[in-house]
Design an enzyme around this catalytic site. Sequence first.
Site, PDB file in Angstrom:
ATOM      1  N   ARG A   1       5.178  -8.721  -6.532  1.00 22.63           N
ATOM      2  CA  ARG A   1       4.072  -8.623  -7.494  1.00 22.63           C
ATOM      3  C   ARG A   1       4.222  -9.601  -8.655  1.00 22.63           C
ATOM      4  NH1 ARG A   1       2.867  -2.124  -7.297  1.00 22.63           N
ATOM      5  NH2 ARG A   1       1.405  -2.318  -5.583  1.00 22.63           N
TER       6      ARG A   1
ATOM      7  N   LYS B   1      -4.117   9.143  10.298  1.00 21.34           N
ATOM      8  CA  LYS B   1      -5.195  10.130  10.209  1.00 21.34           C
ATOM      9  C   LYS B   1      -6.589   9.545  10.141  1.00 21.34           C
ATOM     10  CE  LYS B   1      -2.641  13.848   8.058  1.00 21.34           C
ATOM     11  NZ  LYS B   1      -2.499  14.676   6.867  1.00 21.34           N
TER      12      LYS B   1
ATOM     13  N   GLY C   1      -1.195  -0.433   2.934  1.00 19.73           N
ATOM     14  CA  GLY C   1       0.265  -0.225   2.919  1.00 19.73           C
ATOM     15  C   GLY C   1       1.000  -0.470   4.206  1.00 19.73           C
TER      16      GLY C   1
ATOM     17  N   GLY D   1      -4.469   0.665  -2.615  1.00 16.43           N
ATOM     18  CA  GLY D   1      -5.644   1.477  -2.943  1.00 16.43           C
ATOM     19  C   GLY D   1      -6.872   0.642  -3.264  1.00 16.43           C
TER      20      GLY D   1
HETATM   21  P1  AMP Z   1      -1.594   5.204   7.558  1.00 13.91           P
HETATM   22  O1  AMP Z   1      -0.797   5.326   6.295  1.00 13.91           O
HETATM   23  O2  AMP Z   1      -2.694   6.194   7.685  1.00 13.91           O
HETATM   24  O3  AMP Z   1      -2.003   3.790   7.844  1.00 13.91           O
HETATM   25  O4  AMP Z   1      -0.608   5.647   8.715  1.00 13.91           O
HETATM   26  C1  AMP Z   1       0.536   4.930   9.042  1.00 13.91           C
HETATM   27  C2  AMP Z   1       1.455   5.818   9.804  1.00 13.91           C
HETATM   28  O5  AMP Z   1       0.853   6.193  11.021  1.00 13.91           O
HETATM   29  C3  AMP Z   1       2.754   5.153  10.166  1.00 13.91           C
HETATM   30  O6  AMP Z   1       3.795   5.777   9.464  1.00 13.91           O
HETATM   31  C4  AMP Z   1       2.882   5.383  11.674  1.00 13.91           C
HETATM   32  O7  AMP Z   1       4.162   5.799  12.054  1.00 13.91           O
HETATM   33  C5  AMP Z   1       1.881   6.482  11.920  1.00 13.91           C
HETATM   34  N1  AMP Z   1       1.418   6.476  13.315  1.00 13.91           N
HETATM   35  C6  AMP Z   1       0.899   5.462  14.008  1.00 13.91           C
HETATM   36  N2  AMP Z   1       0.651   5.816  15.273  1.00 13.91           N
HETATM   37  C7  AMP Z   1       1.010   7.102  15.396  1.00 13.91           C
HETATM   38  C8  AMP Z   1       1.009   8.042  16.480  1.00 13.91           C
HETATM   39  N3  AMP Z   1       0.583   7.695  17.685  1.00 13.91           N
HETATM   40  N4  AMP Z   1       1.461   9.279  16.230  1.00 13.91           N
HETATM   41  C9  AMP Z   1       1.908   9.621  15.007  1.00 13.91           C
HETATM   42  N5  AMP Z   1       1.929   8.789  13.951  1.00 13.91           N
HETATM   43  C10 AMP Z   1       1.496   7.543  14.141  1.00 13.91           C
END
Ligand code: AMP
Length: 395
Positions: free
Chosen positions: A35, A197, A353, A376
Site C-alpha cells: 500500500r 458464498k 481479496g 471492499g
Molecule cells: P470469497 O472470500 O467469497 O471470495 O471466498 C474465498 C474462499 O472460498 C477461499 O478461502 C476458498 O478456499 C473458498 N472456496 C473456494 N472453492 C470452494 C469450495 N469448492 N468449497 C469450499 N470453499 C471453497
Amino acid sequence: MKTVNDFDFKNKKALIRVDFNVPLDDTLKVTDNTRILAAKATIIKVLEDGGSCVLMSHLGRPKNREEQFSLKHIITTIEQVVGVEVKFVSDCIGEETLNAVENLNSGELLLLENLRYHNEEKAGDVEFAKQLSKLGDIYINDAFGTAHRAHASTSVIAQFFPENKCFGLLLASEIENLNKVLTNSEKPVTAIIGGAKVSSKITIIENILDKVDHLIIGGGMAFTFIKAQGGNIGNSLVEEDQQELALTILKKAKEKNVEVHLPLDVIAAADFSNEAETKIEDIFHISEGWMGLDVGPQTNVLFSKVILDSKTILWNGPVGVFELSTFAKGTIYLGNAIAEATKNGTFSLVGGGDSVAAVKKFELSKKVSYVSTGGGAMLEMLEGKVLPGIEAITK
Ligand code: AMP
C-alpha cells in the site's frame, strides 16, 4: 476526472489521503509494504514539482489512542519506499500539527498521526474535516482502500477545496481500469466469479449481468446453483436459502443473453484436508458424504476456452480451495488461461481479496493487465455503487 497531473505543485502543500493501513507483526514492523508502494507515484509527482506532502491515513481500528496503532511504526518503511526523510507529528489536528505544516518546506514529507485516534474521522464530522483541510493547499485522494467510506478525510473534507481537489495516481488508475471492464469494455466480456458464498456476491452478479457476455461461476458458490437445479452435491458447500435466488439469476442471465458457465466436474474429497482421498466426479452426481473442493479437468478445458475467446476479463474469487495445494489446480489453470489471454491482447482485471491472494501466490500478478488494490471499494464499484470518496472529487 482531475488528477495530480492537472496541477503544478510548485511551492504548494499537498494534503494527501493515503491508505497506509498496512499489516504489522508482533514487534510492530511492517510485513507488507504494497500500500505504501502504491502511493509512491503520487508523492513523487508532488515532490518533483517542487511541492511538499502532508500524508494522512488511518491504521487499524483503534478504540482510543492505542500505541499499537500509531503511524510512527511505519515511518522507516515510508522512508525506504519513497527515499525521503519523513517528519512526524503526534496528532492529525491542533496547534502542533498546524505549526509542523507551516514549517514544511518544498521537497519535504510530513506524516500525521492516525486519523482514527479521533472518532470524528469515521463519523464524517464536518468540523473535524474543516480542521484537517487547513493542512494543505490542494487535497488529493489516493486511498482507494477507503474510497467506499464517507469519512471526514476521504469525502467530507473535499468541500473545503472546491477547485483544488483531485485524484492521486493510484485512485485514478483504479477507476480507469475498472471502467475498462464496466463501461468501455471490448466484447466479448467475461466475468469469473468464484469464492465461497453466493450471498456475498449476489449484488455483483446482478449488476454485471448487464455488462458481460459470459459469466463463469466457480468455487463453493457453484454448488448452490447445481443443487437448485436438482443436482446431488454430497457434502459440498451450499446455501440452502439462496437456491431460489440462484435460479432467478440463471433466468435473468438467459433474458439478457448472458451465457452462464457452471463447472461440469469436480475434484471431490472424502474430507476437508490436503491429504484427503479424492476422485473426479460429475458435478451433478457427487457421492454421498463427499464434497467438491476444486473444479475438475473437463471444467478446466471449458473455462479456459471461454477465457481465451474473451477480449475483456474480470476475475473475482478462486474456483476451488486454493489454500490447499491438492485443490489449487483449478484456480492455477484458470489463472494461467487468463495470463495467456492477456498475452494475446485481452484486458484482464483481478480484484477482491482472495483472487488477489491467489494471483500473488501463483506468481501471476505481472501476467494479468491489472490487479486492483482495494477489496471492499472494488467490490462496491462492481456492485454499481457510487463511492463517496470518488464522488467527493468529481462533483
Ligand atoms: P470469497 O472470500 O467469497 O471470495 O471466498 C474465498 C474462499 O472460498 C477461499 O478461502 C476458498 O478456499 C473458498 N472456496 C473456494 N472453492 C470452494 C469450495 N469448492 N468449497 C469450499 N470453499 C471453497
